[in-house]
Structure formats: structure tokens, C-alpha cells
Design a protein around this motif. Structure first.
Motif, PDB file in Angstrom:
ATOM      1  N   UNK A 210     -32.609  10.985 -24.264  1.00  0.00           N
ATOM      2  CA  UNK A 210     -32.703   9.699 -24.752  1.00  0.00           C
ATOM      3  C   UNK A 210     -34.156   8.895 -24.512  1.00  0.00           C
ATOM      4  N   UNK A 211     -34.366   8.798 -23.186  1.00  0.00           N
ATOM      5  CA  UNK A 211     -35.653   8.358 -22.740  1.00  0.00           C
ATOM      6  C   UNK A 211     -36.876   8.772 -23.471  1.00  0.00           C
ATOM      7  N   UNK A 212     -37.005  10.215 -23.468  1.00  0.00           N
ATOM      8  CA  UNK A 212     -37.915  11.087 -24.018  1.00  0.00           C
ATOM      9  C   UNK A 212     -38.043  10.665 -25.820  1.00  0.00           C
ATOM     10  N   UNK A 213     -36.442  10.544 -26.036  1.00  0.00           N
ATOM     11  CA  UNK A 213     -36.726  10.168 -27.707  1.00  0.00           C
ATOM     12  C   UNK A 213     -37.206   8.832 -27.988  1.00  0.00           C
ATOM     13  N   UNK A 214     -36.932   7.678 -27.018  1.00  0.00           N
ATOM     14  CA  UNK A 214     -37.342   6.525 -27.220  1.00  0.00           C
ATOM     15  C   UNK A 214     -38.831   6.384 -27.061  1.00  0.00           C
ATOM     16  N   UNK A 215     -39.449   6.973 -26.076  1.00  0.00           N
ATOM     17  CA  UNK A 215     -40.751   7.131 -25.722  1.00  0.00           C
ATOM     18  C   UNK A 215     -41.494   7.595 -27.064  1.00  0.00           C
ATOM     19  N   UNK A 216     -41.325   8.699 -27.455  1.00  0.00           N
ATOM     20  CA  UNK A 216     -41.837   9.388 -28.469  1.00  0.00           C
ATOM     21  C   UNK A 216     -41.805   8.473 -29.855  1.00  0.00           C
TER      22      UNK A 216
ATOM     23  N   UNK B 237     -34.058   9.905 -35.195  1.00  0.00           N
ATOM     24  CA  UNK B 237     -33.157  10.887 -35.794  1.00  0.00           C
ATOM     25  C   UNK B 237     -33.759  12.356 -35.908  1.00  0.00           C
ATOM     26  N   UNK B 238     -35.081  12.428 -36.156  1.00  0.00           N
ATOM     27  CA  UNK B 238     -35.773  13.867 -36.024  1.00  0.00           C
ATOM     28  C   UNK B 238     -35.535  14.467 -34.723  1.00  0.00           C
ATOM     29  N   UNK B 239     -35.905  13.813 -33.645  1.00  0.00           N
ATOM     30  CA  UNK B 239     -36.040  14.177 -32.259  1.00  0.00           C
ATOM     31  C   UNK B 239     -34.728  14.718 -31.892  1.00  0.00           C
ATOM     32  N   UNK B 240     -33.316  13.998 -32.049  1.00  0.00           N
ATOM     33  CA  UNK B 240     -32.384  14.267 -31.888  1.00  0.00           C
ATOM     34  C   UNK B 240     -31.829  15.493 -32.432  1.00  0.00           C
ATOM     35  N   UNK B 241     -32.112  15.782 -33.736  1.00  0.00           N
ATOM     36  CA  UNK B 241     -31.823  16.884 -34.474  1.00  0.00           C
ATOM     37  C   UNK B 241     -32.224  18.158 -33.693  1.00  0.00           C
ATOM     38  N   UNK B 242     -33.728  17.973 -33.376  1.00  0.00           N
ATOM     39  CA  UNK B 242     -34.551  19.018 -32.889  1.00  0.00           C
ATOM     40  C   UNK B 242     -33.819  19.336 -31.660  1.00  0.00           C
TER      41      UNK B 242
ATOM     42  N   UNK C  89     -41.269  -2.540 -43.071  1.00  0.00           N
ATOM     43  CA  UNK C  89     -40.546  -1.575 -43.817  1.00  0.00           C
ATOM     44  C   UNK C  89     -40.773  -0.252 -43.310  1.00  0.00           C
ATOM     45  N   UNK C  90     -42.317   0.052 -43.293  1.00  0.00           N
ATOM     46  CA  UNK C  90     -42.794   1.302 -42.942  1.00  0.00           C
ATOM     47  C   UNK C  90     -42.441   1.580 -41.389  1.00  0.00           C
ATOM     48  N   UNK C  91     -42.413   0.574 -40.637  1.00  0.00           N
ATOM     49  CA  UNK C  91     -42.235   0.929 -39.089  1.00  0.00           C
ATOM     50  C   UNK C  91     -40.681   1.163 -38.878  1.00  0.00           C
ATOM     51  N   UNK C  92     -39.737   0.306 -39.832  1.00  0.00           N
ATOM     52  CA  UNK C  92     -38.404   0.499 -39.642  1.00  0.00           C
ATOM     53  C   UNK C  92     -38.005   2.002 -40.139  1.00  0.00           C
ATOM     54  N   UNK C  93     -38.690   2.482 -41.216  1.00  0.00           N
ATOM     55  CA  UNK C  93     -38.215   3.837 -41.473  1.00  0.00           C
ATOM     56  C   UNK C  93     -38.822   4.803 -40.661  1.00  0.00           C
ATOM     57  N   UNK C  94     -39.895   4.661 -40.091  1.00  0.00           N
ATOM     58  CA  UNK C  94     -40.601   5.410 -39.303  1.00  0.00           C
ATOM     59  C   UNK C  94     -40.082   5.629 -37.962  1.00  0.00           C
ATOM     60  N   UNK C  95     -39.616   4.453 -37.457  1.00  0.00           N
ATOM     61  CA  UNK C  95     -38.630   4.571 -36.030  1.00  0.00           C
ATOM     62  C   UNK C  95     -37.558   5.083 -36.115  1.00  0.00           C
ATOM     63  N   UNK C  96     -36.796   4.788 -37.295  1.00  0.00           N
ATOM     64  CA  UNK C  96     -35.544   5.596 -37.460  1.00  0.00           C
ATOM     65  C   UNK C  96     -35.626   6.898 -37.749  1.00  0.00           C
ATOM     66  N   UNK C  97     -36.341   7.342 -38.448  1.00  0.00           N
ATOM     67  CA  UNK C  97     -36.840   8.690 -39.044  1.00  0.00           C
ATOM     68  C   UNK C  97     -37.005   9.661 -37.623  1.00  0.00           C
ATOM     69  N   UNK C  98     -37.941   9.120 -36.735  1.00  0.00           N
ATOM     70  CA  UNK C  98     -38.439   9.575 -35.720  1.00  0.00           C
ATOM     71  C   UNK C  98     -37.377   9.916 -34.635  1.00  0.00           C
TER      72      UNK C  98
ATOM     73  N   UNK D 293     -32.029   5.903 -43.001  1.00  0.00           N
ATOM     74  CA  UNK D 293     -32.692   5.745 -41.434  1.00  0.00           C
ATOM     75  C   UNK D 293     -31.676   5.048 -40.629  1.00  0.00           C
ATOM     76  N   UNK D 294     -31.664   3.960 -41.100  1.00  0.00           N
ATOM     77  CA  UNK D 294     -30.682   2.955 -40.207  1.00  0.00           C
ATOM     78  C   UNK D 294     -29.290   3.790 -39.700  1.00  0.00           C
ATOM     79  N   UNK D 295     -28.668   3.992 -40.887  1.00  0.00           N
ATOM     80  CA  UNK D 295     -27.326   4.765 -40.564  1.00  0.00           C
ATOM     81  C   UNK D 295     -27.311   5.976 -39.760  1.00  0.00           C
ATOM     82  N   UNK D 296     -28.423   6.654 -40.102  1.00  0.00           N
ATOM     83  CA  UNK D 296     -28.242   8.002 -39.078  1.00  0.00           C
ATOM     84  C   UNK D 296     -28.630   7.468 -37.575  1.00  0.00           C
ATOM     85  N   UNK D 297     -29.663   6.710 -37.424  1.00  0.00           N
ATOM     86  CA  UNK D 297     -30.197   6.482 -36.212  1.00  0.00           C
ATOM     87  C   UNK D 297     -28.995   5.756 -35.552  1.00  0.00           C
TER      88      UNK D 297
END
Length: 256
Positions: free
Chosen positions: A8-14, A49-54, A38-47, A119-123
Motif C-alpha cells: 500500500x505504501x509503495x502504491x501511494x508513493x508511486x 488501480x494499475x499498481x494494485x492489479x500488477x 481532472x487530469x490529476x484525478x484520473x492519473x492518480x486513480x488509474x495509477x 477511476x474513482x470507483x475502481x480506486x
């Protein structure tokens, strides 16, 4: 538990590092504030989510955290996609039959809103049903872990008086999403329903504001209509949670 916290901490840092980089790019590009946010919200949520899925397969094996995509062979995936659509269809039909909503006549797909809500729902599902629920169930019975993580979810979404219908709605929503997550051992069903619900009724989740009615598939007629919506949702989530709990414990009794 340590593995879960480290992940979780690694995910937050990234996620924060990526958001800072994008923020600097947006400033240098002289984007307006709305576009930057808008760009930041989408980027933060998608990053996030992506790290968790990885990492989800390793997390699932080591910590019991629920993955977005299941790895058990032979499990059927269709209920995870069909059930959330059916749940939401029931809610919308009840609202329509009681003449408390009107469907938008000139609705157009806004890709910015689509990305924001997805992004918000998945995050949110990954944080509350992925990290928080997985961490709590290490130290207590699953039932208590679901209730506590659901209470935290509703508190995070609440503004104003804690004892009201909106709080009950968020709490029962979280319990239902946790229930389907446990049943299907995956976050996919919860993410799909969360996304459909948010996108259909708008990005701004204030059930009692005038601004709430402008961005979804349908709009409420008045304050009484939005209150009725909350009541219908609570009833559907309660029935769903009870049905899943009954089947879940029946399955446990059959295990050797």
C-alpha cells in the motif's frame, strides 16, 4: 499484514510521484485549473488501480487480499458482470415506475466523466475492499471486518450529520459491495456496479444539491425523489447482502 502495508505504501508513493510529475507538466503547459484537476484525478486513480492489479496475484497469495481478476481455475466469471447490471436495473425500474426520475433526453457520453467515475470507483473499491478489508480480516472475524470497513467507507463519503439516510445508504452500499467481493473472491463485481451507479447519476455525488441532476443518464424530480432513491438502494443492498450471507455460510457448512 506487513506485506499488505508495504504494498500500500509503495502504491501511494508511486501514485504521488506520478501525480507530482503530471502536475508540473500541466503547469508548464499552462493548462487551466479545471483541466489540470481532472487530469490529476484520473492519473492518480488509474495509477493506484494499475499498481494494485500488477501486484494482485502476489498479494492474493501472501495476504488474502481480493484481486480484481480471479486466478482460481474453473470459476465462472459471468455473474460478476451480469449481477451488478441487474442490481442497478432493478433500482432504476423501481424509480421509473414510481415517477421519481426522468431520463435525459439529449444525453451524450462525456469521456472525461467516464474516466473520472471509472477511476474513482475502481480506486475506492481497491482501497476499502482490497487493502482495508484484507487487513482487518487478519485480526478479526470476516463479518466484523466487513462492518468496520463499511463504516470507514461511509464516513469517508459523509458530510454533515452522521445520523441520517445518506450515511445509511453509503454503509449498506459498502456492505453489499464487500459481500459480493467475498462471494466471488474478486473486486470486479463491486467495481462494475460502483462505476455504473456513479456514472448514471452523475459525477458530483451530493444527493440533495441542484447540481446533482445534470450529468447522468437520469435526474431526480425533487428532494423527495432523491430520498426515495436512497431508500430503494438501501433495501436492494440489504436484500443482496442477506442473500449472499445465507449462501456463503451454507457453502462453509458443506466444506469438510
Amino acid at each position: 499484514m506487513k506485506t499488505l502495508v508495504r504494498n500500500f505504501l509503495a502504491n501511494v508513493f508511486l501514485t504521488l510521484a506520478f501525480a507530482i510529475m503530471l502536475g508540473l507538466i500541466a503547469v508548464l503547459s499552462e493548462l487551466d485549473e479545471k483541466a489540470t484537476n481532472s487530469l490529476l484525478v484520473v492519473a492518480v486513480s488509474m495509477t493506484f488501480v494499475t499498481y494494485y492489479i500488477f501486484c494482485e496475484k502476489d498479494l492474493h497469495v501472501k495476504t488474502g487480499a481480493y484481486p480484481v481478476f480471479r486466478y482460481a481455475e474453473g470459476d465462472s466469471r459471468w455473474p460478476e458482470l451480469v449481477y451488478p447490471v441487474l442490481m442497478f436495473a432493478v433500482i432504476v425500474l423501481v424509480l421509473y415506475w414510481n415517477n421519481v426520475i426522468s431520463f435525459q433526453q439529449t444525453y451524450a457520453i462525456h469521456y472525461q466523466s467516464l474516466l473520472l467515475t471509472l477511476g474513482a470507483a475502481a480506486a475506492e473499491e481497491i482501497f476499502f475492499r482490497g487493502y482495508v478489508l484484507a487487513g482487518l480480516k487478519k485480526y478479526m472475524r470476516l463479518e466484523w471486518a466487513i462492518l468496520i470497513s463499511s463504516a470507514l467507507f461511509s464516513l469517508a463519503h459523509h458530510s454533515g450529520n452522521i445520523v441520517n439516510l445518506q450515511y445509511a445508504h453509503h454503509f449498506m452500499f459498502a456492505v453489499a459491495m464487500a459481500a459480493v467481493t467475498v462471494k466471488y473472491r474478486s473486486l470486479l463485481c463491486a467495481i462494475v456496479f460502483h462505476f455504473i451507479s456513479n456514472y448514471s447519476i452523475g459525477v458530483r455525488m451530493d444527493y440533495f444539491s441542484e447540481a446533482y441532476n445534470g450529468q447522468g443518464f437520469f435526474q431526480f424530480h425533487d428532494r423527495a425523489a432523491s430520498i426515495f432513491y436512497l431508500q430503494v438502494c438501501i433495501a436492494v443492498f440489504l436484500v443482496l447482502s442477506c442473500w449472499i450471507a445465507k449462501n456463503y455460510y451454507a457453502t462453509l457448512k458443506l466444506k469438510p
